[in-house]
Design a protein around this motif. Sequence first.
Motif, short mmCIF file in Angstrom:
data_model
loop_
_atom_site.label_atom_id
_atom_site.label_comp_id
_atom_site.label_asym_id
_atom_site.label_seq_id
_atom_site.Cartn_x
_atom_site.Cartn_y
_atom_site.Cartn_z
N LEU A 136 0.84 -1.18 0.00
CA LEU A 136 0.00 0.00 0.00
C LEU A 136 0.88 1.24 0.00
CD1 LEU A 136 -2.73 -0.89 2.66
CD2 LEU A 136 -2.92 -1.03 0.19
N ILE A 155 -4.38 6.61 -3.22
CA ILE A 155 -3.88 5.43 -2.51
C ILE A 155 -3.89 4.28 -3.50
CG2 ILE A 155 -4.37 3.75 -0.71
CD1 ILE A 155 -5.47 6.05 0.97
N ARG A 157 -2.33 0.12 -4.53
CA ARG A 157 -1.72 -1.15 -4.10
C ARG A 157 -0.85 -1.64 -5.24
NH1 ARG A 157 -5.73 -4.65 -1.47
NH2 ARG A 157 -6.74 -4.74 -3.53
N VAL A 167 -8.03 4.35 -3.77
CA VAL A 167 -8.73 5.56 -3.36
C VAL A 167 -8.28 6.70 -4.25
CG1 VAL A 167 -9.17 7.21 -1.50
CG2 VAL A 167 -8.85 4.79 -0.96
N VAL A 173 -4.61 12.30 0.43
CA VAL A 173 -4.86 11.07 1.18
C VAL A 173 -3.57 10.68 1.91
CG1 VAL A 173 -6.73 10.15 -0.24
CG2 VAL A 173 -4.35 9.74 -0.90
N PRO A 176 -2.82 4.85 4.53
CA PRO A 176 -3.59 3.66 4.17
C PRO A 176 -3.21 2.50 5.09
CG PRO A 176 -1.79 4.00 2.62
CD PRO A 176 -1.80 5.19 3.53
N ARG A 177 -4.21 1.93 5.76
CA ARG A 177 -3.95 0.86 6.72
C ARG A 177 -4.96 -0.26 6.53
NH1 ARG A 177 -0.27 3.83 6.66
NH2 ARG A 177 0.71 4.96 8.42
N LEU A 185 -10.24 -1.51 4.99
CA LEU A 185 -9.20 -0.51 4.74
C LEU A 185 -9.59 0.81 5.39
CD1 LEU A 185 -6.55 0.16 3.08
CD2 LEU A 185 -8.10 1.04 1.30
N SER A 186 -8.62 1.47 6.03
CA SER A 186 -8.84 2.81 6.56
C SER A 186 -7.79 3.75 5.99
CB SER A 186 -8.77 2.81 8.09
OG SER A 186 -7.46 2.49 8.54
N TRP A 187 -8.15 5.03 5.95
CA TRP A 187 -7.21 6.03 5.48
C TRP A 187 -7.68 7.42 5.94
CZ3 TRP A 187 -10.81 3.67 2.37
CH2 TRP A 187 -11.71 4.49 1.68
N ARG A 189 -8.21 11.53 4.72
CA ARG A 189 -8.37 12.36 3.53
C ARG A 189 -8.68 13.79 3.96
NH1 ARG A 189 -14.36 10.12 1.68
NH2 ARG A 189 -15.59 11.50 3.02
#
Length: 646
Positions: A136, A155, A157, A167, A173, A176-177, A185-187, A189
Amino acid sequence: MVSTPLPHGGWPTPITSALVVRAAARLGEVVVDGTDVWWSESRPSEQGRSVIVRRSADGTVTDVLPPPWNARTRVHEYGGGAWTVSDGTLWFTEFSDQRLYRLDAGSESPSPVTPEPEVPSGVRHADLRVTPAGVLAVRETHPAAGGAADVVNEIVRITAEGTEVLVSGPDFVSDPRLAPDGATLSWLRWDHPHMPWDAAQLVVRAADGTEHVLAGGPGESVVQPTWGEDLALWWFSDRTNFWSLYRKRPHEQAELVVDVGSDIAGPQWVFGASRFALLADGRVAFAYGRAGADRLAVLEADGSVRELDVPYATFRYVTAQGTSVVCVAGSPSSEPVVLRVDVDGGEPEILRPARDLGLDPGWFSAPEHVTFPTEDAGTGIAEAHALVYPPTNPEATTPDGGLPPLLVVVHGGPTAAAVPVLNLDVQYWTSRGFCVADVDYRGSVGYGRRYRDALQGRWGVVDLDDVVACARFLADSGRVDPARMAIRGGSAGGYTTLAALTMRPGVFTAGASHYGVADLGALAAETHKFESRYLDGLVAPWPSGRAVYDERSPINHVDALDTPLAVFQGDEDAVVPPDQAEAIVAALREKGVPHSYLLFAGEQHGFRQAANIRAALDGELSFYAQVWGFELPAEEGITPIAVVTS
């Protein structure tokens, strides 16, 4: 040791510019990979190259990334998060082309992961995280034509098959986790005109693709989202004035977990910053600031907070290794080290020691956290803060009746803060007989959102009030010579320096601007994407507020500029371009004001090369010596900087 009365400014000292850069390294992110600990070092002696270093379980320390490789990203221009490690494999962004590379364990030759971009250095990567499904990253794409508004942040991959966009759409952004379930997925923004410390949102996307905003938005900043193994999501939010620690467990409401009455987290100027870590047994280690210094603490299972007894005052890049904390730590008597601390006891272990300076601690000036009165100016806050370093030299004392010159230091940002860690850049001055005041003017971080927001719409007003108030407070207290007070700063601090000399004349008798802003309108129109709308909040919306920009731009007040000024600038600076420095130098030349100007080839925003760091330090000292009329120690062999009036 005998102390001799000597004029201030010319005290002989072993803290020379050569010592400042000798074997110096700026320690960066720390990553734990099994039993190994990795960190980055930016080394002036290697032209500012960012080196990745590994300490193995047996104590062996190895430079993993050989020359000329340089793990440094230009995303947001300030970078951070340029590398990560997983199972011995290093992933990093190479500074020269901004491509992503990998270096497998046992290999000496990195391999490119992303293709050569059409625009040189036009596809940049940061905030790297390795997952089972790929790496990521935050990707920043610069088009062949266009300006800051055309840069795209996403974001992605990255896998062996190529790059997948996860994203896209927000202006910015980060973070990214991927949750431990491998699907959620969390991020973070945020959008223009906000900066991440103004209104960043925490977004979560479930396995079925549904998204919701968990926290953040106008008036609330979220930083450092982190997943626990139990699928609890942790983060910092400043919704209660201070950046405090929150948690949301599955199927439960978000809850405030720790509020210590001061900021735990800090502003997201760079990727990869970390002020807390989840320990292997479920407890949480975190660092927080109070009264100009940090504490390292543990949130116990019962909800109590316990401070760790460690002899350090700053803690950065906090991470976990079992039930130990690994971080970069420093103190007023120690340069930064890589430190490992078992939270349940035992002696702190230094994994990467500070330089052996060969100096008695008596040479080091210890800072005093000072609070002083200032103009309210409609902020509701009538005080500001500073770390004040008195002149300190075991071989020299103040002559009878003499007072030291004052050097007011203005940090950058302006959302930054003074840091109580041994910094030879400061000791260079104090050991020569200067008093140094590192000012946390309103707008600085560490004192809560109200203090930080006091600068909104008032940059070029309250920061000037505060640096002037600090100087006058110290002069009125009989601690410094009011006839020899200088102001210096870099970037945003350089702006405040120039503004103080042009819009608050008569207080300072010398100054030094390091890549400082002279024309706010030009900065708003020319700077990079990350900061291209920053001034909307600090000054006024652009371009509708042009009149305010004109009013607060030092370049428009040069008629009042009669204070000797030294200017230092990098010729590759994309944040504050060289034309800003050259505009103020042209005005100095036209008015016949004594000045000096050094332009450093190959430097960006901030000086990283040893020769240039030395030239800037010695040049500034020589400038003050010529302006104020004191002699430099002959044994140092400092070549005088050219001070001209035309």
